[in-house]
Design a protein around this motif. Structure first.
Motif, mmCIF file in Angstrom:
data_model
loop_
_atom_site.group_PDB
_atom_site.id
_atom_site.type_symbol
_atom_site.label_atom_id
_atom_site.label_comp_id
_atom_site.label_asym_id
_atom_site.label_seq_id
_atom_site.Cartn_x
_atom_site.Cartn_y
_atom_site.Cartn_z
ATOM 1 N N ASP A 2 0.815 -1.217 0.000
ATOM 2 C CA ASP A 2 0.000 0.000 0.000
ATOM 3 C C ASP A 2 0.851 1.270 0.000
ATOM 4 O O ASP A 2 0.338 2.354 -0.285
ATOM 5 C CB ASP A 2 -0.910 0.031 1.241
ATOM 6 N N TYR A 3 2.127 1.132 0.334
ATOM 7 C CA TYR A 3 2.970 2.316 0.497
ATOM 8 C C TYR A 3 3.132 3.157 -0.780
ATOM 9 O O TYR A 3 3.056 4.393 -0.700
ATOM 10 C CB TYR A 3 4.333 1.954 1.088
ATOM 11 N N PRO A 4 3.354 2.587 -1.965
ATOM 12 C CA PRO A 4 3.557 3.462 -3.131
ATOM 13 C C PRO A 4 2.405 4.433 -3.389
ATOM 14 O O PRO A 4 2.641 5.621 -3.648
ATOM 15 C CB PRO A 4 3.740 2.470 -4.289
ATOM 16 N N ALA A 5 1.167 3.981 -3.303
ATOM 17 C CA ALA A 5 0.023 4.875 -3.518
ATOM 18 C C ALA A 5 -0.063 5.910 -2.400
ATOM 19 O O ALA A 5 -0.367 7.083 -2.648
ATOM 20 C CB ALA A 5 -1.275 4.075 -3.615
ATOM 21 N N TYR A 6 0.207 5.473 -1.170
ATOM 22 C CA TYR A 6 0.215 6.384 -0.015
ATOM 23 C C TYR A 6 1.276 7.460 -0.216
ATOM 24 O O TYR A 6 1.012 8.656 -0.037
ATOM 25 C CB TYR A 6 0.478 5.566 1.245
ATOM 26 N N ALA A 7 2.487 7.056 -0.594
ATOM 27 C CA ALA A 7 3.583 8.007 -0.800
ATOM 28 C C ALA A 7 3.260 8.981 -1.928
ATOM 29 O O ALA A 7 3.559 10.178 -1.825
ATOM 30 C CB ALA A 7 4.883 7.257 -1.091
ATOM 31 N N ALA A 8 2.633 8.496 -2.992
ATOM 32 C CA ALA A 8 2.259 9.368 -4.106
ATOM 33 C C ALA A 8 1.244 10.420 -3.645
ATOM 34 O O ALA A 8 1.349 11.603 -4.012
ATOM 35 C CB ALA A 8 1.695 8.544 -5.254
ATOM 36 N N PHE A 9 0.269 10.006 -2.841
ATOM 37 C CA PHE A 9 -0.696 10.959 -2.299
ATOM 38 C C PHE A 9 0.025 11.999 -1.452
ATOM 39 O O PHE A 9 -0.213 13.201 -1.580
ATOM 40 C CB PHE A 9 -1.766 10.241 -1.458
ATOM 41 N N ALA A 68 3.039 13.000 -1.531
ATOM 42 C CA ALA A 68 3.931 13.854 -2.325
ATOM 43 C C ALA A 68 3.155 14.857 -3.179
ATOM 44 O O ALA A 68 3.727 15.823 -3.677
ATOM 45 C CB ALA A 68 4.825 12.997 -3.217
ATOM 46 N N SER A 69 1.857 14.630 -3.315
ATOM 47 C CA SER A 69 1.049 15.471 -4.199
ATOM 48 C C SER A 69 0.521 16.706 -3.475
ATOM 49 O O SER A 69 0.516 16.790 -2.249
ATOM 50 C CB SER A 69 -0.137 14.665 -4.745
ATOM 51 N N ASP A 70 0.048 17.650 -4.257
ATOM 52 C CA ASP A 70 -0.561 18.856 -3.716
ATOM 53 C C ASP A 70 -1.826 18.533 -2.920
ATOM 54 O O ASP A 70 -2.239 19.306 -2.075
ATOM 55 C CB ASP A 70 -0.880 19.824 -4.858
ATOM 56 N N ARG A 71 -2.415 17.364 -3.168
ATOM 57 C CA ARG A 71 -3.632 16.966 -2.444
ATOM 58 C C ARG A 71 -3.364 16.791 -0.952
ATOM 59 O O ARG A 71 -4.297 16.839 -0.159
ATOM 60 C CB ARG A 71 -4.185 15.675 -3.027
ATOM 61 N N SER A 72 -2.111 16.619 -0.544
ATOM 62 C CA SER A 72 -1.791 16.432 0.870
ATOM 63 C C SER A 72 -1.582 17.764 1.598
ATOM 64 O O SER A 72 -1.262 17.768 2.782
ATOM 65 C CB SER A 72 -0.545 15.558 1.029
ATOM 66 N N MET A 91 -3.569 19.782 2.859
ATOM 67 C CA MET A 91 -4.426 19.929 4.039
ATOM 68 C C MET A 91 -3.890 19.116 5.218
ATOM 69 O O MET A 91 -4.411 19.194 6.321
ATOM 70 C CB MET A 91 -5.858 19.482 3.733
ATOM 71 N N MET A 92 -2.844 18.317 4.950
ATOM 72 C CA MET A 92 -2.216 17.482 5.966
ATOM 73 C C MET A 92 -0.745 17.877 6.145
ATOM 74 O O MET A 92 0.092 17.053 6.465
ATOM 75 C CB MET A 92 -2.325 16.008 5.564
ATOM 76 N N GLY A 93 -0.444 19.131 5.876
ATOM 77 C CA GLY A 93 0.920 19.629 6.054
ATOM 78 C C GLY A 93 1.852 19.335 4.905
ATOM 79 O O GLY A 93 3.047 19.586 5.004
ATOM 80 N N GLY A 94 1.338 18.782 3.811
ATOM 81 C CA GLY A 94 2.168 18.395 2.689
ATOM 82 C C GLY A 94 2.327 19.506 1.673
ATOM 83 O O GLY A 94 1.904 20.629 1.913
ATOM 84 N N PRO A 95 2.905 19.141 0.554
ATOM 85 C CA PRO A 95 3.425 17.837 0.156
ATOM 86 C C PRO A 95 4.618 17.400 1.008
ATOM 87 O O PRO A 95 5.367 18.213 1.538
ATOM 88 C CB PRO A 95 3.841 18.033 -1.308
ATOM 89 N N HIS A 96 4.743 16.081 1.128
ATOM 90 C CA HIS A 96 5.779 15.466 1.954
ATOM 91 C C HIS A 96 6.776 14.706 1.088
ATOM 92 O O HIS A 96 6.384 14.059 0.120
ATOM 93 C CB HIS A 96 5.156 14.476 2.943
ATOM 94 N N MET A 155 -8.342 9.914 4.421
ATOM 95 C CA MET A 155 -7.875 10.530 3.175
ATOM 96 C C MET A 155 -8.288 9.603 2.042
ATOM 97 O O MET A 155 -8.329 8.378 2.203
ATOM 98 C CB MET A 155 -6.360 10.720 3.176
ATOM 99 N N LEU A 156 -8.648 10.202 0.932
ATOM 100 C CA LEU A 156 -9.037 9.432 -0.252
ATOM 101 C C LEU A 156 -8.099 9.793 -1.395
ATOM 102 O O LEU A 156 -7.739 10.960 -1.576
ATOM 103 C CB LEU A 156 -10.482 9.728 -0.655
ATOM 104 N N TYR A 157 -7.722 8.774 -2.149
ATOM 105 C CA TYR A 157 -6.861 8.994 -3.297
ATOM 106 C C TYR A 157 -7.634 9.691 -4.412
ATOM 107 O O TYR A 157 -8.876 9.664 -4.456
ATOM 108 C CB TYR A 157 -6.283 7.667 -3.782
ATOM 109 N N ASP A 158 -6.888 10.297 -5.321
ATOM 110 C CA ASP A 158 -7.457 11.053 -6.425
ATOM 111 C C ASP A 158 -8.448 10.202 -7.216
ATOM 112 O O ASP A 158 -8.168 9.048 -7.554
ATOM 113 C CB ASP A 158 -6.322 11.536 -7.345
#
Length: 168
Positions: free
Chosen positions: A21-28, A30-34, A36-41, A95-98
């Motif tokens: 599950d980590y690659p999709a989590y990491a992509a989220f 790293a994206s601008d969508r994060s 609201m969670m202090g990201g992108p990370h 959190m929901l993926y794109d």
């Protein structure tokens, strides 16, 4: 170590995270969508957050679950109960993926994990912390029965906090 539950709803399976599950989590993350969670990370920070989500099960008896569409084995995001030094109170978060927003998945997953927490853990209350611009997640919180609590300590300065009280 606490056994990580699998929860089922009408349309979803909430299950333990795996390294797959980590690659999709990491992509989220790293994206601008994060944002609201202090990201992108960066990738190493995302790994730390992902690992923390899993470790909370051993440390606190709760943590994160991945959200799969039932029958499709498609992971659409994550729901969790967060705690530890970064959280003043136990937090229900999601959190929901794109491409998976707007279908009610966050509400359905959040309701299932909130009910599990009140029944299984015997919690009296949970909170959700929001960036003030995250109006869509605040709407999910309201659908879950959350009420804005301006007296609660925020996770980050400026956060909006919603509270869920245990139904009796």
């Amino acid at each position: 170590m606490t056994s990580i539950p699998t929860l089922e709803t009408e349309r979803l399976i909430l299950r333990a995270p795996t390294v797959d599950d980590y690659p999709a989590y990491a992509a989220f993350m790293a994206s601008d969508r994060s944002r609201m969670m202090g990201g992108p990370h960066v990738r190493w920070a995302a790994w730390g957050m992902f690992s923390s989500d899993v470790a909370m099960w051993a440390l606190y008896g709760h943590g994160a679950l991945m959200i799969d569409l039932k029958g499709e084995r498609t992971c659409v995001g994550q729901v969790g109960i967060n705690h530890g030094p970064m959280f003043p109170e136990k937090e229900l978060g999601w959190m929901l993926y794109d491409g998976f927003e707007g279908f009610g998945y966050a509400t359905e997953a959040g309701a299932a994990l909130k009910a599990w927490a009140f029944v299984t853990l015997g919690l009296e209350t949970l909170v959700s912390y929001f960036d003030p611009d995250n109006v869509r997640s605040m709407a999910v919180s309201a659908r879950l029965g959350g009420v804005r609590d301006d007296t609660a300590q925020p996770q980050d300065e400026g956060d909006v906090v919603f509270r869920y009280n245990r139904p009796y």
